[in-house]
Design an enzyme around this catalytic site. Sequence first.
Site, PDB file in Angstrom:
ATOM      1  CG  ASP A 213       2.550 -13.511   0.055  1.00  0.00           C
ATOM      2  OD1 ASP A 213       2.714 -12.500  -0.498  1.00  0.00           O
ATOM      3  OD2 ASP A 213       1.686 -13.628   1.056  1.00  0.00           O
TER       4      ASP A 213
ATOM      5  CD  GLU B 159       0.628  -3.940   0.324  1.00  0.00           C
ATOM      6  OE1 GLU B 159      -0.616  -4.085   0.910  1.00  0.00           O
ATOM      7  OE2 GLU B 159       0.983  -4.691  -0.631  1.00  0.00           O
TER       8      GLU B 159
HETATM    9  C1  BGC Z   1       0.372  -7.690   2.210  1.00  0.00           C
HETATM   10  C2  BGC Z   1       1.257  -8.128   1.132  1.00  0.00           C
HETATM   11  C3  BGC Z   1       1.012  -9.722   0.727  1.00  0.00           C
HETATM   12  C4  BGC Z   1      -0.344  -9.861   0.350  1.00  0.00           C
HETATM   13  C5  BGC Z   1      -0.751 -11.249   0.110  1.00  0.00           C
HETATM   14  C6  BGC Z   1      -1.139  -7.946   1.697  1.00  0.00           C
HETATM   15  O1  BGC Z   1      -1.876  -7.777   2.977  1.00  0.00           O
HETATM   16  O2  BGC Z   1       0.464  -6.504   2.433  1.00  0.00           O
HETATM   17  O3  BGC Z   1       2.548  -7.983   1.444  1.00  0.00           O
HETATM   18  O4  BGC Z   1       1.807  -9.852  -0.404  1.00  0.00           O
HETATM   19  O5  BGC Z   1      -1.238  -9.264   1.615  1.00  0.00           O
HETATM   20  O6  BGC Z   1      -0.398 -12.053   1.301  1.00  0.00           O
END
Ligand code: BGC
Length: 753
Positions: free
Chosen positions: A331, A470
């Site tokens: 992020d 994800e």
């Molecule tokens: C997202 C990730 C992100 C993380 C922290 C997750 O839900 O899929 O891409 O880095 O949250 O924000």
Amino acid sequence: MFLEKRSGNEWIVCEEKVEKEKLGYWETLFTLGNGYLGSRGALEERIEHSGTYLAGIYDNERIVNSPNPICLDIWVEGSKLDIDQVLEHKRALDMRRGLLLRHTVFKQNKRRFDYRSKRFFSPVNRHLGGILATFKSLDKDVEVVVRSKIEGKGKKDLFGRPLNQYFITEVGEKGGLLYLVANTSELGIELCFATSLEILDGDKPVGTLSFSFDSETSVAEVRFIAKKGKSYRINKLISVFTSKDTKSVKRVCLGALGNRKPSSLLRSHQDAWKRKWNNFDIEVKGDKDVQRSIRFCLYHLLIAAPPKRIDTSIAPNTLTGDTYQGHIFWDTEIYMLPFFIYSWPSKAKDLILYRYKRLGNARLAAKERRYAGSLWPWESAQDGREATPDWWVNFDGSKMKVWTKEREHHISGDLVYAIALYYQFTKDEKFILEQGAEIVFETARFWASRVTRNAKSKKYEIRDVIGPNEFQKKVDNNFYTNFLAGWVLKYAHTLFHFIKQKHPSKFEAIVEKIGLSDREPKRWKEISERLKLNISSSGLIEEFDEYFKRKDVVIKERNESGMPLWPAGVRLEDVGKTQLVKQADVVLGLCLFSNEFSLQAKKINFEYYEPRTIHKSSLSIPTYALIAIEIGEIEKAYRYLQLLANSDLSNLFGNTSRGIHGASLGGTWQVVVRGFGGVKSKEEKLSINPSLPRAWQKLKFRFWWHGHNFEIAISKEKVSVFLRTKTKDVRLPIEIYNHTYYIKSGETLTIER
Ligand code: BGC
């Protein structure tokens, strides 16, 4: 009344009444801070999710939710004034001045009490803060006790388990100051909080100060008679230090409060915020709502930036919450860092150096998994080892096994991308030669060892990964990962030859340090040219091998704010069997490598993936907005921006009470400056290609490019660029609407559309 005039103003975020179910939400929005610490904006007398986070203070691999110094209760004739007795109430975050303002009228036993406060944490002396309040009994003379606390009670985690992150070693009073000392449980970092308290009638102190303690809380109290209609000032100053700041924590912490004048502290605080806004503000004419939301994002980015001497980075919730245990994710590099690169390059460098200082552990991580070079942790805390937990909570509250640390390897490419963007904008060769190149080469080595060669197709593949989407826990040849890896290898190859030619002595030092021969870059290039990418002849990209064979589910329903609703009939545990996308994945690849894809490819993929993307992460919306701008869907991008810039203000993701979404903050900035403002670096030119949404009359901001500061004003008719630089005789190439011009120091260049 001192707050009324300000509501509706684009510098103010206002809470108009006390709603118990929204306490946590407001605490997050109203967080105050200065990069050294973040203090959630709780009501002085009622704290919902206590949160005081000190930058870089981790224990047991999670950020410490430290004792809370802001508590202040007022008791009238033996009863505490509490949120159940509120007659009128308003709080406001005054972003321009970095203040949390409050006005509450309490009613207790038919009598009214007026309480007003200003709270701040100083960006000048970052260890100090204060609550400057006034109290008035409106109907009667009463006996009042003001009780100021440092609350050391332990906190709980997301699963409701006690955190046990620290134990209190000392509570006490010295020279009229209250203090509390705690040691973190594993690392024994000492934390000290001290406060002063005075009640004044005009300039005259009233009442007597006394102290009481239990094992977890220190309390200072002043008892006095408040005359009807008379206003009394309550000044509470706060000081915070840790053993990372000084050896004599308690002495320095108490000493910092000695003879501090609240008024001068407040003045220097406000002056510092004025200077900040001079540099960082973005002005949008014609759109009050978005203007305010943009300032809100900027405010939170500014209070998240750690001071130079603290070796840390910025977590997804910044210092407003600890949902992700304060861990550092991608992020920062992909969503927040561009703001710092353009607006505060030295801070961007510090944030990249956080990674560099942990290169040793990234090398070890690669080695442990039998890869070469450096494998960067999916989640990183203090020492840069992989800190991702094994289990986490899913959207529906169920417990889920986490696979990201084993497979979400694109983080390693994300970091190199950030370095390249930093270098492109700053031309900071010193950094590239001394730190950047080492990260780039070691990461290229990782990718070269991570790929496998398919003997049949003769292509290189990257198997068993998790991409940004994800929902898919184990896929082969995720487009985003493969493209990024290929780009890293190519970039490393180019950088290798650039340094070899331009900086031969530095080159010798680097290759010797990491034992690099000419053979490796050759192989990097070869792999980069033969990495498998699933792109059809029409330009449609398949997110990973056989993605198109998964069940096709298209989002049909959206809520009133335009957010997709979870498609009926899809169970969360089965989502990986569908083509639903959690967050921008293919589209993110197009966005980061915009120059390498045609407009047509961007259109086709946007149209395919948008109805399949559920935006279950704050990282998704900015990406879609940026690509929408590129394909000319300006009003669609604008609607995305409205959602995005407002996402915490409107609690879009339903979890703002747990902390701000840092990616939304940085994403908002990117959509405004890089997207609508169209400011990018193109080869050796600064390129400006704006397209404003219909509602905007003017967009104005400042940024840095190649060490020079620019001020830009964009309207529908023209672009004006002012080059503000101390260096004389500068002449820089600048491309506006695809024509090249030259701009000189102190000059304003105005180009009609
Ligand atoms: C997202 C990730 C992100 C993380 C922290 C997750 O839900 O899929 O891409 O880095 O949250 O924000």
